[in-house]
Design a protein around this motif. Structure first.
Motif, mmCIF file in Angstrom:
data_model
loop_
_atom_site.group_PDB
_atom_site.id
_atom_site.type_symbol
_atom_site.label_atom_id
_atom_site.label_comp_id
_atom_site.label_asym_id
_atom_site.label_seq_id
_atom_site.Cartn_x
_atom_site.Cartn_y
_atom_site.Cartn_z
ATOM 1 N N ALA A 28 0.853 -1.189 0.000
ATOM 2 C CA ALA A 28 0.000 0.000 0.000
ATOM 3 C C ALA A 28 0.886 1.234 0.000
ATOM 4 C CB ALA A 28 -0.903 -0.021 1.214
ATOM 5 N N PHE A 29 1.247 1.666 -1.178
ATOM 6 C CA PHE A 29 2.224 2.735 -1.374
ATOM 7 C C PHE A 29 1.886 3.987 -0.595
ATOM 8 C CE2 PHE A 29 5.351 5.118 -3.685
ATOM 9 C CZ PHE A 29 4.765 6.337 -4.009
ATOM 10 N N ASP A 30 0.614 4.341 -0.537
ATOM 11 C CA ASP A 30 0.251 5.628 0.050
ATOM 12 C C ASP A 30 0.293 5.631 1.566
ATOM 13 O OD1 ASP A 30 -3.344 5.358 -0.639
ATOM 14 O OD2 ASP A 30 -1.903 3.965 0.236
ATOM 15 N N ASN A 31 0.748 4.546 2.179
ATOM 16 C CA ASN A 31 0.905 4.525 3.634
ATOM 17 C C ASN A 31 2.305 4.925 4.095
ATOM 18 O OD1 ASN A 31 -1.692 3.655 3.986
ATOM 19 N ND2 ASN A 31 -1.157 1.508 4.354
ATOM 20 N N TYR A 32 3.241 5.056 3.163
ATOM 21 C CA TYR A 32 4.639 5.102 3.558
ATOM 22 C C TYR A 32 5.384 6.304 3.006
ATOM 23 C CZ TYR A 32 3.338 0.300 4.455
ATOM 24 O OH TYR A 32 2.698 -0.814 4.889
ATOM 25 N N ALA A 33 6.440 6.680 3.749
ATOM 26 C CA ALA A 33 7.348 7.713 3.265
ATOM 27 C C ALA A 33 8.272 7.129 2.199
ATOM 28 C CB ALA A 33 8.173 8.260 4.425
ATOM 29 N N MET A 34 8.722 8.011 1.310
ATOM 30 C CA MET A 34 9.629 7.614 0.231
ATOM 31 C C MET A 34 10.843 8.532 0.230
ATOM 32 S SD MET A 34 8.250 5.035 -1.328
ATOM 33 C CE MET A 34 9.242 4.976 -2.819
ATOM 34 N N GLY A 35 11.961 8.009 -0.208
ATOM 35 C CA GLY A 35 13.168 8.816 -0.274
ATOM 36 C C GLY A 35 13.964 8.529 -1.524
ATOM 37 N N TRP A 36 14.823 9.487 -1.854
ATOM 38 C CA TRP A 36 15.819 9.318 -2.913
ATOM 39 C C TRP A 36 17.208 9.448 -2.283
ATOM 40 C CZ3 TRP A 36 14.989 7.803 -7.836
ATOM 41 C CH2 TRP A 36 13.706 7.937 -8.364
ATOM 42 N N PHE A 37 18.088 8.546 -2.688
ATOM 43 C CA PHE A 37 19.488 8.574 -2.284
ATOM 44 C C PHE A 37 20.349 8.504 -3.532
ATOM 45 C CE2 PHE A 37 19.323 7.930 2.350
ATOM 46 C CZ PHE A 37 17.972 7.642 2.493
ATOM 47 N N ARG A 38 21.629 8.772 -3.377
ATOM 48 C CA ARG A 38 22.544 8.624 -4.503
ATOM 49 C C ARG A 38 23.897 8.128 -4.006
ATOM 50 N NH1 ARG A 38 23.273 15.040 -6.131
ATOM 51 N NH2 ARG A 38 24.571 15.655 -4.336
ATOM 52 N N GLN A 39 24.611 7.503 -4.922
ATOM 53 C CA GLN A 39 25.924 6.974 -4.576
ATOM 54 C C GLN A 39 26.860 7.155 -5.767
ATOM 55 O OE1 GLN A 39 25.945 2.930 -3.120
ATOM 56 N NE2 GLN A 39 27.906 3.242 -2.085
ATOM 57 N N ILE A 70 11.087 16.757 -4.899
ATOM 58 C CA ILE A 70 10.498 15.430 -4.765
ATOM 59 C C ILE A 70 8.987 15.574 -4.721
ATOM 60 C CG2 ILE A 70 10.665 15.435 -2.231
ATOM 61 C CD1 ILE A 70 11.233 12.409 -2.395
ATOM 62 N N SER A 71 8.288 14.651 -5.369
ATOM 63 C CA SER A 71 6.828 14.659 -5.357
ATOM 64 C C SER A 71 6.348 13.225 -5.504
ATOM 65 C CB SER A 71 6.279 15.540 -6.485
ATOM 66 O OG SER A 71 6.676 15.049 -7.753
ATOM 67 N N ARG A 72 5.051 13.030 -5.305
ATOM 68 C CA ARG A 72 4.502 11.680 -5.435
ATOM 69 C C ARG A 72 3.087 11.750 -5.960
ATOM 70 N NH1 ARG A 72 5.105 9.006 0.186
ATOM 71 N NH2 ARG A 72 3.895 7.313 -0.760
ATOM 72 N N ASP A 73 2.704 10.690 -6.637
ATOM 73 C CA ASP A 73 1.336 10.516 -7.120
ATOM 74 C C ASP A 73 0.871 9.184 -6.567
ATOM 75 O OD1 ASP A 73 -1.020 10.021 -8.472
ATOM 76 O OD2 ASP A 73 -0.289 10.837 -10.364
ATOM 77 N N ASN A 74 0.106 9.226 -5.493
ATOM 78 C CA ASN A 74 -0.299 7.977 -4.842
ATOM 79 C C ASN A 74 -1.266 7.165 -5.702
ATOM 80 O OD1 ASN A 74 1.337 8.453 -2.653
ATOM 81 N ND2 ASN A 74 -0.291 9.308 -1.377
ATOM 82 N N ALA A 75 -1.984 7.818 -6.580
ATOM 83 C CA ALA A 75 -2.889 7.091 -7.484
ATOM 84 C C ALA A 75 -2.094 6.241 -8.479
ATOM 85 C CB ALA A 75 -3.774 8.063 -8.230
#
Length: 124
Positions: A28-39, A70-75
């Motif tokens: 259930a994607f819309d329940n959780y925080a998301m992040g971007w990292f880089r290496q 950063i942005s998100r589209d929960n749909a």
């Protein structure tokens, strides 16, 4: 099975833009925080940006503040990273990650699931 799949990386000249996408499945994607990292080669994985489940709160590393969004589209079960005014020092493999907490956190150990990464190369 949880899967995170990044796309949108590539080669761009300094000052240019790219938009990365990360599509999530298996939870259930819309329940959780998301992040971007880089290496970057020879360096540790570093935090870039994070967003709460609702999109109401975002958090950025100082090195990208004002240039990346950063942005998100929960749909669509998708999180994005719009990168503008790119610099050669932004060159790295970029990873999206999912944090089962409600918070925007900035340490890799806080995140539970990871994508495979997408290469971003900025030429000078």
């Amino acid at each position: 099975q949880v899967q995170l799949v990044e796309s949108g990386g590539g080669l761009v000249q300094a000052g240019g833009s790219l938009r990365l996408s990360c599509a999530a499945s298996g939870l259930a994607f819309d329940n959780y925080a998301m992040g971007w990292f880089r290496q970057a080669p020879g360096k540790e994985r570093e935090f870039v940006a994070a967003i709460r489940w609702s999109g109401s709160t975002t958090y950025y590393a100082d090195s990208v503040k004002g240039r990346f969004t950063i942005s998100r589209d929960n749909a669509k079960n998708t999180v994005y990273l719009q990168m503008n005014s790119l610099k050669p020092e932004d060159t790295a493999v970029y990873y999206c990650a999912l944090d089962v907490s409600l918070f925007c956190r900035d340490h890799p150990h806080d995140y539970d699931y990871w994508g495979q990464g997408t290469q971003v190369t900025v030429s000078s």
